[in-house]
Design a protein around this motif. Structure first.
Motif, short mmCIF file in Angstrom:
data_model
loop_
_atom_site.label_atom_id
_atom_site.label_comp_id
_atom_site.label_asym_id
_atom_site.label_seq_id
_atom_site.Cartn_x
_atom_site.Cartn_y
_atom_site.Cartn_z
N VAL A 12 0.85 -1.19 0.00
CA VAL A 12 0.00 0.00 0.00
C VAL A 12 0.89 1.24 0.00
CG1 VAL A 12 -1.79 1.25 1.27
CG2 VAL A 12 -1.73 -1.25 1.36
N MET A 30 -1.07 1.82 8.90
CA MET A 30 -1.28 0.59 8.14
C MET A 30 -0.25 -0.47 8.49
SD MET A 30 -3.17 -1.01 5.89
CE MET A 30 -4.04 0.09 4.80
N ASN A 31 1.00 -0.06 8.69
CA ASN A 31 2.02 -1.05 9.02
C ASN A 31 1.73 -1.75 10.35
OD1 ASN A 31 3.68 -1.18 6.75
ND2 ASN A 31 4.80 0.66 7.37
N GLY A 34 -2.18 -3.46 9.92
CA GLY A 34 -2.27 -4.47 8.87
C GLY A 34 -1.82 -5.85 9.30
N PHE A 38 -0.34 -6.39 5.27
CA PHE A 38 -0.11 -5.20 4.48
C PHE A 38 1.25 -4.61 4.81
CE2 PHE A 38 -4.60 -5.81 4.78
CZ PHE A 38 -5.06 -5.51 3.51
N ALA A 40 3.04 -1.02 4.19
CA ALA A 40 2.72 0.33 3.75
C ALA A 40 3.98 1.17 3.54
CB ALA A 40 1.82 1.01 4.77
N LYS A 137 -7.15 6.40 10.71
CA LYS A 137 -7.29 5.12 11.40
C LYS A 137 -8.65 4.50 11.09
CE LYS A 137 -6.81 3.00 15.95
NZ LYS A 137 -8.01 2.64 16.64
N ILE A 140 -8.64 3.08 7.58
CA ILE A 140 -7.86 1.85 7.52
C ILE A 140 -8.62 0.70 8.18
CG2 ILE A 140 -5.72 0.75 8.33
CD1 ILE A 140 -4.37 3.53 7.77
N LEU A 144 -9.49 -2.65 6.20
CA LEU A 144 -9.03 -3.96 6.66
C LEU A 144 -10.17 -4.96 6.84
CD1 LEU A 144 -6.27 -2.89 9.21
CD2 LEU A 144 -5.96 -3.81 6.89
#
Length: 176
Positions: A12, A30-31, A34, A38, A40, A137, A140, A144
């Motif tokens: 991403v 995201m890191n 995820g 994922f 990012a 957030k 995301i 997710l």
């Protein structure tokens, strides 16, 4: 019980003009959120060259890792050996309107614009960063929850656009 390994890791990219605040927040969120499914990255068309100090302060205060976060040009991700992206999200209205590089593969894109917290000066700046973090957030979290492997591309595109219109959406994001 053995930990489950994700079937696929999705790459991403979060884009913003300056790559110092919103896209950095998206990358860090995201890191962590995820959970290994994922990976990012973030970049900017005209990077500031440094991450806004309030980005790092707010991420750190909410327990998000900040190691390795840096302001970088999106051209870094067009070179041989760069990751191939599955998803690209613009998080500022300027980046959404810019002519982006041609990305390898066929990434799905969406505009998840939120107002620039770095534009807020003085006492309200920290709260602006906390708000931007909260809005990203939420996007995301919704992302997710999507069953990415079992829905068609058109449905994913539609759902990504809807996520971008969530609370805190910038004017341009509300239109998309």
């Amino acid at each position: 019980m053995e930990p489950t390994v994700p079937d696929q890791t999705y790459n991403v990219l979060f884009l913003c003009t300056g790559n110092s605040a919103r896209s950095i927040l998206g990358e860090a969120l995201m890191n962590k959120m995820g959970g290994g499914r994922f990976r990012a990255y973030s970049a900017g068309s005209q990077p500031k060259g440094e991450v806004h100090p309030m980005s790092l302060e707010v991420l750190d205060s909410f327990g998000y890792p900040t190691d390795g976060l840096r302001s970088k040009n999106w051209s870094e991700f067009t070179k041989p050996g760069a990751p191939e992206f599955d998803f690209i999200f613009t998080v500022c209205d300027n980046a959404a309107g810019e002519s982006c590089p041609v990305w390898p593969g066929k990434p799905l894109t969406a505009h998840w614009g939120v107002e620039d917290p770095a534009a807020v000066e003085g006492d309200g700046q920290r709260q602006a960063f906390v708000d931007a973090l909260s809005y990203l957030k939420r996007r995301i979290e919704l992302f997710l929850m999507l069953p990415l492997q079992s829905i068609d591309e058109m449905s994913v595109r539609s759902k990504l656009a809807a996520i971008g219109r969530e609370e805190g959406a910038s004017a341009k994001a509300k239109e998309s």
